[in-house]
Design a protein around this motif. Structure first.
Motif, PDB file in Angstrom:
ATOM      1  N   ILE A   1      -3.327   5.666  -9.657  1.00  0.00           N
ATOM      2  CA  ILE A   1      -2.318   6.199  -8.734  1.00  0.00           C
ATOM      3  C   ILE A   1      -2.228   7.704  -8.953  1.00  0.00           C
ATOM      4  O   ILE A   1      -2.453   8.191 -10.068  1.00  0.00           O
ATOM      5  CB  ILE A   1      -0.952   5.509  -8.953  1.00  0.00           C
ATOM      6  N   CYS A   2      -1.910   8.446  -7.903  1.00  0.00           N
ATOM      7  CA  CYS A   2      -1.804   9.902  -8.031  1.00  0.00           C
ATOM      8  C   CYS A   2      -0.325  10.289  -8.138  1.00  0.00           C
ATOM      9  O   CYS A   2       0.564   9.463  -7.906  1.00  0.00           O
ATOM     10  CB  CYS A   2      -2.483  10.589  -6.852  1.00  0.00           C
ATOM     11  N   PRO A   3      -0.025  11.550  -8.467  1.00  0.00           N
ATOM     12  CA  PRO A   3       1.381  11.946  -8.644  1.00  0.00           C
ATOM     13  C   PRO A   3       2.228  11.758  -7.389  1.00  0.00           C
ATOM     14  O   PRO A   3       3.412  11.441  -7.493  1.00  0.00           O
ATOM     15  CB  PRO A   3       1.289  13.429  -9.019  1.00  0.00           C
TER      16      PRO A   3
ATOM     17  N   LEU B   1       0.847  -1.194   0.000  1.00  0.00           N
ATOM     18  CA  LEU B   1       0.000   0.000   0.000  1.00  0.00           C
ATOM     19  C   LEU B   1       0.880   1.240   0.000  1.00  0.00           C
ATOM     20  O   LEU B   1       1.909   1.266   0.667  1.00  0.00           O
ATOM     21  CB  LEU B   1      -0.893   0.053   1.246  1.00  0.00           C
ATOM     22  N   CYS B   2       0.444   2.256  -0.713  1.00  0.00           N
ATOM     23  CA  CYS B   2       1.136   3.542  -0.704  1.00  0.00           C
ATOM     24  C   CYS B   2       0.806   4.271   0.592  1.00  0.00           C
ATOM     25  O   CYS B   2      -0.338   4.272   1.041  1.00  0.00           O
ATOM     26  CB  CYS B   2       0.678   4.378  -1.900  1.00  0.00           C
ATOM     27  N   ARG B   3       1.799   4.902   1.188  1.00  0.00           N
ATOM     28  CA  ARG B   3       1.567   5.706   2.393  1.00  0.00           C
ATOM     29  C   ARG B   3       2.113   7.121   2.230  1.00  0.00           C
ATOM     30  O   ARG B   3       2.499   7.753   3.199  1.00  0.00           O
ATOM     31  CB  ARG B   3       2.201   5.030   3.607  1.00  0.00           C
ATOM     32  N   MET B   4       2.141   7.567   0.960  1.00  0.00           N
ATOM     33  CA  MET B   4       2.551   8.961   0.762  1.00  0.00           C
ATOM     34  C   MET B   4       1.445   9.909   1.228  1.00  0.00           C
ATOM     35  O   MET B   4       1.647  11.107   1.329  1.00  0.00           O
ATOM     36  CB  MET B   4       2.888   9.204  -0.709  1.00  0.00           C
ATOM     37  N   CYS B   5       0.239   9.359   1.432  1.00  0.00           N
ATOM     38  CA  CYS B   5      -0.796  10.065   2.178  1.00  0.00           C
ATOM     39  C   CYS B   5      -1.593   8.986   2.896  1.00  0.00           C
ATOM     40  O   CYS B   5      -1.238   7.807   2.856  1.00  0.00           O
ATOM     41  CB  CYS B   5      -1.661  10.958   1.275  1.00  0.00           C
ATOM     42  N   ASN B   6      -2.687   9.347   3.520  1.00  0.00           N
ATOM     43  CA  ASN B   6      -3.411   8.361   4.332  1.00  0.00           C
ATOM     44  C   ASN B   6      -4.499   7.604   3.588  1.00  0.00           C
ATOM     45  O   ASN B   6      -5.256   6.847   4.185  1.00  0.00           O
ATOM     46  CB  ASN B   6      -4.026   9.048   5.556  1.00  0.00           C
TER      47      ASN B   6
ATOM     48  N   ARG C   1      -4.125   5.263   1.303  1.00  0.00           N
ATOM     49  CA  ARG C   1      -3.682   3.869   1.274  1.00  0.00           C
ATOM     50  C   ARG C   1      -4.137   3.117   0.025  1.00  0.00           C
ATOM     51  O   ARG C   1      -4.893   2.157   0.077  1.00  0.00           O
ATOM     52  CB  ARG C   1      -4.099   3.145   2.558  1.00  0.00           C
ATOM     53  N   CYS C   2      -3.650   3.584  -1.106  1.00  0.00           N
ATOM     54  CA  CYS C   2      -3.919   2.926  -2.392  1.00  0.00           C
ATOM     55  C   CYS C   2      -2.978   1.731  -2.556  1.00  0.00           C
ATOM     56  O   CYS C   2      -1.855   1.732  -2.050  1.00  0.00           O
ATOM     57  CB  CYS C   2      -3.657   3.893  -3.534  1.00  0.00           C
ATOM     58  N   SER C   3      -3.426   0.747  -3.325  1.00  0.00           N
ATOM     59  CA  SER C   3      -2.547  -0.379  -3.655  1.00  0.00           C
ATOM     60  C   SER C   3      -1.536   0.040  -4.717  1.00  0.00           C
ATOM     61  O   SER C   3      -1.875   0.742  -5.680  1.00  0.00           O
ATOM     62  CB  SER C   3      -3.370  -1.557  -4.190  1.00  0.00           C
TER      63      SER C   3
HETATM   64  S1  SF4 Z   1      -3.831   9.168  -3.013  1.00  0.00           S
HETATM   65 FE1  SF4 Z   1      -1.769   9.156  -3.942  1.00  0.00          FE
HETATM   66  S2  SF4 Z   1      -0.338   9.528  -2.248  1.00  0.00           S
HETATM   67 FE2  SF4 Z   1      -2.301   8.926  -1.350  1.00  0.00          FE
HETATM   68  S3  SF4 Z   1      -2.135   6.716  -1.053  1.00  0.00           S
HETATM   69 FE3  SF4 Z   1      -3.120   7.028  -3.067  1.00  0.00          FE
HETATM   70  S4  SF4 Z   1      -1.397   7.034  -4.549  1.00  0.00           S
HETATM   71 FE4  SF4 Z   1      -0.515   7.320  -2.486  1.00  0.00          FE
END
Ligand code: SF4
Length: 710
Positions: free
Chosen positions: A50-52, A15-20, A22-24
């Protein structure tokens, strides 16, 4: 940097944790080097997108400015590298000495979100309780808890995320999902395709507002007047859900009587939203209920009457019967996980954290202290001295109100420890700085209560010398003598197994399902068969709990600070705290490609205001409040973007932090939250112009080659 990856070649799903959100994601590894972040499939949260920010997780991991070894500050202010064992020994020794001299409450902890979320919170709370101090603090003294309290006081539960795609009407207040929660936009798009209407209320015209059927720009802090106006119209026209109200609520007659004064004309006079627009929104609500989603962002909680305004809007949802429905206020059922730490110390004789007496509701619902009150204790103005603080992955000097006071308070500490990735403005004040691990370097359990899914994040790589968050608290606790009791697990894997023990889902199950496992099917309308988790077991339009604490039992509207205490010297209203697409509070400003777009702090100003002061786009201006000044570039926005008299500045910049201007001493009496969305300020044009750095300069001087050092 000599990282070790989990595999030599292939992809690791996590999971991505660049924000809360939590995308795969899928982390691509080639020859032992992580090379790319791809969107992960099979998770409804991001559904293959996915976001930037997520795409740049490797630039964060491999950043050349990352702290790779413990640092100790010398008397001349410089930092020297020391061994981890030495750093932990010295920190433990100094904590023990403070405890012996002043008592355990003289030391506190402060949890940010840079390294984690609930599992990290469990470690931090567990640690400070084992140490014997009640003083757990977090960034939640200034973000999130206002909405949490507002919802819980009315319904007894919290779920921030409705299913927007099931709504016929979406009403957004102080929220900008394309920027704050990009994955939500699929649900918005689906809802709009199915004919759902969208109403956006915000002093700022954000991207989501451009998409709305109705966009209205209220004066900051007047959302409560609008909420009461809508309640009044629904009640007067008998357009509310009478059956729901009679069966599942208490306090209807009190709110119906109070709402009568909020005619559309009164709402217009207070908020600036035209009376006819108020009537139209009320008709849309009546026409769409109960399939409505009312969603609130941080815009509402950063006012002195924030919780009550949020309560009034929660009541509006309930008047529509939008409780525990697909798109309404959903009552989540939690995964049966073992507890790392209860929020409140179960011992009746346990001392209370700093600020619990000033803000008892904040303490009752969260078990945490109040950070703005803690500053006074650090400065020797409390009932006892707060002498030591361990901060993990937070940058309060930049993100907390009243920056200059925070700096004074931190400089006054006998011991300040920062666990972080970079030498932030806060870390630079610390006596010791420990290198923190990114989300790619640890494994933890995550639950998403919107989808009732549980996930395991994977340790994708490790950097020798950098230990994860669990090891940090574990090793410190063992040095202080309570490690066996509080941190008996050898590593994160053992912690994860402990957490999962009450459920029939195993670690192996989660490893096999990177898109998460549904721990329990989602069920709706549970209040029809079970009491709600409020004192009365019903939706509380009127709160006996609050009345017992001396508050009004219904969420009365109080005009915002700027309408009550207009200061001629400070004719503009500063709003801050809104997110940008590429930054996450004080994080990611050092990502090279993001700095090509956002090159410097800016004050966004209405063109008519700019003309009146003689400011052109790009001019340097000084913004001053009663607390201090910052100097930033002016950005003249389109006249539709802001109300006249409102100026907006992003809050996460290390240089010229806008929180130099914001107040830590003007607080919501229920949440203790600071005023961040309507701070009276003055704007002056500066005679001298600072050169605007060219993007090429930024890349070559500050963050060139953000890729792989080795
Ligand atoms: S919104 Fe962007 S930064 Fe946040 S968890 Fe999803 S991909 Fe990561």
């Amino acid at each position: 940097m000599k990282e070790r990856t989990a595999i030599q070649n292939g992809t690791v799903k996590t999971l991505c944790r660049m924000c809360n959100t939590r995308c795969s994601i899928a982390v691509v590894i080639k020859d032992g080097i992580m090379t790319e972040i791809l969107p992960g499939a099979g998770n409804p949260v991001n559904d293959g997108r996915i976001c930037p920010r997520g795409k740049t997780a490797l630039e964060h991991f491999y950043h050349r400015d990352r702290i790779l070894a413990p640092l100790k500050r010398m008397p001349d202010g410089s930092f020297v590298t020391i061994a981890r064992e030495q750093a932990l020994d010295e920190i433990a020794e100094r904590m023990a000495a403070l405890k012996a001299e002043y008592g355990a409450p003289a030391v506190g902890v402060w949890k940010g979100e840079g390294v984690g979320f609930l599992q990290q919170e469990g470690y931090v709370r567990r640690f400070i309780r084992g140490f014997g101090s009640p003083n757990y603090f977090s960034n939640d003294s200034a973000c999130f808890n206002g909405r949490y309290l507002g919802n819980r006081l009315v319904t007894g539960f919290w779920n921030p995320y409705p299913r927007f795609d099931a709504a016929r009407l979406i009403l957004l207040l102080g929220s900008n999902p394309p920027v704050c929660h990009p994955p939500f936009m699929k649900e918005f798009a689906d809802a709009r395709s199915s004919g759902a209407r969208l109403v956006v209320i915000d002093p700022r015209l954000n991207p989501i507002g451009c998409w709305a059927d109705i966009f209205a720009q209220p004066l900051p802090g007047t959302d409560g007047a609008l909420a009461w106006g809508l309640i009044n119209l629904l009640v007067q026209s008998d357009a509310y859900d009478k059956d729901f109200v009679s069966r599942y609520t208490v306090g209807f007659s009190e709110i119906a009587a109070y709402a009568r004064r909020f005619t559309p004309e009164v709402v217009e006079a207070e908020s600036g939203i035209y009376a006819d627009v108020v009537r139209t929104i009320a008709e849309m609500i009546a026409d769409s209920r109960p399939e409505i989603s009312i969603y609130l962002g941080t815009g509402l909680e950063h006012h002195e009457n924030g919780v009550n305004n949020i309560r009034a809007l929660t009541i509006l949802s309930c008047l529509c019967g939008a409780l525990d429905t697909e798109c309404g206020l959903y009552w989540p059922e939690r995964m049966p996980l073992a507890e790392l730490s209860s929020r409140k110390d179960p011992s009746p004789s346990a001392p209370l954290p700093i600020g619990a007496d000033r803000f008892p509701v904040l303490y009752d619902f969260t078990g945490e202290g109040h950070t703005m009150t803690a500053m006074d204790y650090m400065l020797g103005m409390g009932e006892y001295p707060l002498k030591g603080l361990v901060i993990t992955a937070a940058n309060p000097v930049v993100t907390h109100p009243d920056t200059l006071k925070v700096e004074r308070a931190f400089k006054n500490l006998d011991l300040l420890v920062a666990n972080d990735f970079f030498l932030t403005r806060t870390a630079r004040l610390a006596h010791y700085v420990l290198p923190a691990e990114t989300f790619l370097e640890r494994s933890e359990i995550h639950c998403n209560i919107k989808y009732h899914r549980v996930y395991l994040t994977r340790k994708v790589a490790e950097i020798p010398g950098i230990e994860n968050e669990y090891r940090f608290w574990h090793d410190l606790a063992h040095r202080l003598g309570f490690g066996e009791d509080c941190f008996p697990w050898k590593n994160e894997t053992e912690v994860n197994r402990y957490l999962l023990a009450p459920s029939d889902i195993t670690l192996e199950d989660l490893k096999a399902h990177p898109g998460g496992i549904v721990y329990q099917p989602v069920r709706y309308r549970k209040h029809e068969t079970a009491p709600l988790p409020t004192p009365s077991g019903k939706v509380e339009f009127a709160s006996g709990y609050l009345k017992g604490l001396g508050f009004s039992e219904i969420p009365e509207y109080i005009p915002p600070f700027h309408l009550r205490e207009r200061a001629d010297d400070y004719p503009f209203l500063l709003t801050t705290g809104a997110r940008m697409t590429l930054f996450y509070h004080s994080r990611h400003q050092n990502i090279a490609r993001f700095r090509l777009i956002h090159r410097r702090p800016e004050a966004e100003i209405h063109p008519d205001d700019a003309e009146a002061i003689g400011i052109a786009d790009g001019d340097m201006v000084r913004l001053s409040s009663r607390l201090g000044s910052i100097e930033v570039a002016a950005r003249i926005v389109h006249r539709a973007e802001l109300r006249r008299g409102v100026v907006e500045v992003y809050h996460g910049w290390e240089d010229q932090p806008v929180n130099i201007l914001t107040f830590g001493d003007v607080n919501d009496p229920i949440s203790g939250f600071p005023l961040l969305k309507a701070v009276p300020v003055r704007i002056e044009k500066l005679a001298s112009q600072k050169a605007v750095p060219a993007p090429a300069d930024l890349v070559s001087e500050e963050c060139a080659d953000p890729g792989f050092d080795d």
